[in-house]
Scaffold this active site. Structure first.
Site, PDB file in Angstrom:
ATOM      1  N   ARG A 163      -0.364  -9.726   5.879  1.00 55.25           N
ATOM      2  CA  ARG A 163      -0.956  -8.746   4.967  1.00 55.25           C
ATOM      3  C   ARG A 163      -1.094  -9.282   3.542  1.00 55.25           C
ATOM      4  NH1 ARG A 163      -1.550  -4.035   7.524  1.00 55.25           N
ATOM      5  NH2 ARG A 163      -1.588  -2.749   5.665  1.00 55.25           N
ATOM      6  N   SER A 217      -7.680  -3.784   9.156  1.00 58.04           N
ATOM      7  CA  SER A 217      -8.670  -4.659   8.523  1.00 58.04           C
ATOM      8  C   SER A 217      -9.830  -4.857   9.488  1.00 58.04           C
ATOM      9  CB  SER A 217      -8.046  -6.013   8.177  1.00 58.04           C
ATOM     10  OG  SER A 217      -6.993  -5.833   7.244  1.00 58.04           O
ATOM     11  N   LEU A 275      -5.879 -10.585  12.553  1.00 61.70           N
ATOM     12  CA  LEU A 275      -6.475  -9.724  11.543  1.00 61.70           C
ATOM     13  C   LEU A 275      -5.846  -8.361  11.772  1.00 61.70           C
ATOM     14  CD1 LEU A 275      -8.557  -9.640   9.252  1.00 61.70           C
ATOM     15  CD2 LEU A 275     -10.297  -9.072  10.940  1.00 61.70           C
ATOM     16  N   ASP A 276      -5.205  -7.810  10.752  1.00 59.96           N
ATOM     17  CA  ASP A 276      -4.465  -6.562  10.900  1.00 59.96           C
ATOM     18  C   ASP A 276      -5.319  -5.456  11.492  1.00 59.96           C
ATOM     19  OD1 ASP A 276      -2.158  -7.656   9.738  1.00 59.96           O
ATOM     20  OD2 ASP A 276      -2.852  -7.161   7.725  1.00 59.96           O
ATOM     21  N   ARG A 277      -4.663  -4.528  12.140  1.00 55.39           N
ATOM     22  CA  ARG A 277      -5.340  -3.394  12.770  1.00 55.39           C
ATOM     23  C   ARG A 277      -6.195  -2.613  11.770  1.00 55.39           C
ATOM     24  NH1 ARG A 277      -2.723   1.965  14.467  1.00 55.39           N
ATOM     25  NH2 ARG A 277      -4.286   2.828  15.866  1.00 55.39           N
TER      26      ARG A 277
END
Length: 182
Positions: A143, A48, A44-46
């Site tokens: 993403r 998000s 999970l992206d930074r």
């Protein structure tokens, strides 16, 4: 039995236990999770927030993370603009990105959800409205949701992964986790 942690990843936290790529120390999973022997099942992206699953079972980790299993992932997405049916329909049909067409997504406009405050807060602009959509995808490109909404003219302001399959972040405070056995 396999151990599974349902972690509510806060904004700004890396989805890994160490930070090797930055001269400044960024927050990682080790700042929140002291359980030994568990590893993230996916990323999970930074920038998000929301549900990140961690497990001690390699087979379960692969089943959760591998796009071949097409486990549905649902996101609550605050977008810039006022989504109209043509943009929503493009998301439902699949969107052409630089790395090819996405699979069709389930998409619906929703009222602003009752979420925890984000730190830092989302910037508000008086002249540009923002809205919330619920998007469910069954693949996991880098993403992807952000790129999909941008491709239809609705840039993402806030992205919260709400669920993966039947597992949800509901009732789990940011930076906290719930441990279950499956």
């Amino acid at each position: 039995m396999s151990r599974l942690l349902l972690f509510n990843k806060p904004f700004g936290v890396l989805s890994q236990f160490t930070d090797h790529g930055s001269p400044t120390m960024r927050a990682t999973l080790s700042d929140f999770i002291g359980v030994k022997g568990v590893y993230p099942a996916g990323r999970l992206d930074r920038d998000s927030e929301g549900l990140l699953l961690l497990t001690d079972d390699g087979r379960l980790q692969a089943r959760i993370a591998d796009p071949r299993f097409k486990l549905p992932k649902t996101y609550l997405v605050q977008v810039e603009g006022d989504p109209q049916e043509p943009e929503l329909e493009r998301l439902r049909q699949g969107v052409r990105l630089k790395d090819g067409m996405t699979l069709p997504a389930e998409v619906a406009c929703i009222d602003a959800p009752d979420l925890w405050p984000r730190d830092p807060p989302i910037r508000q602009r008086k002249s540009i409205p923002d809205s919330w959509v619920k998007i469910t995808i069954r693949e996991g490109r880098n993403r992807q949701v952000r790129r999909m909404t941008a491709a239809v003219g609705l840039p993402t302001l806030r992205l919260v992964r709400w669920s993966i399959g039947d597992w949800t972040v509901e009732g789990i405070a940011p930076g906290q986790f719930e441990e279950i056995f499956v």
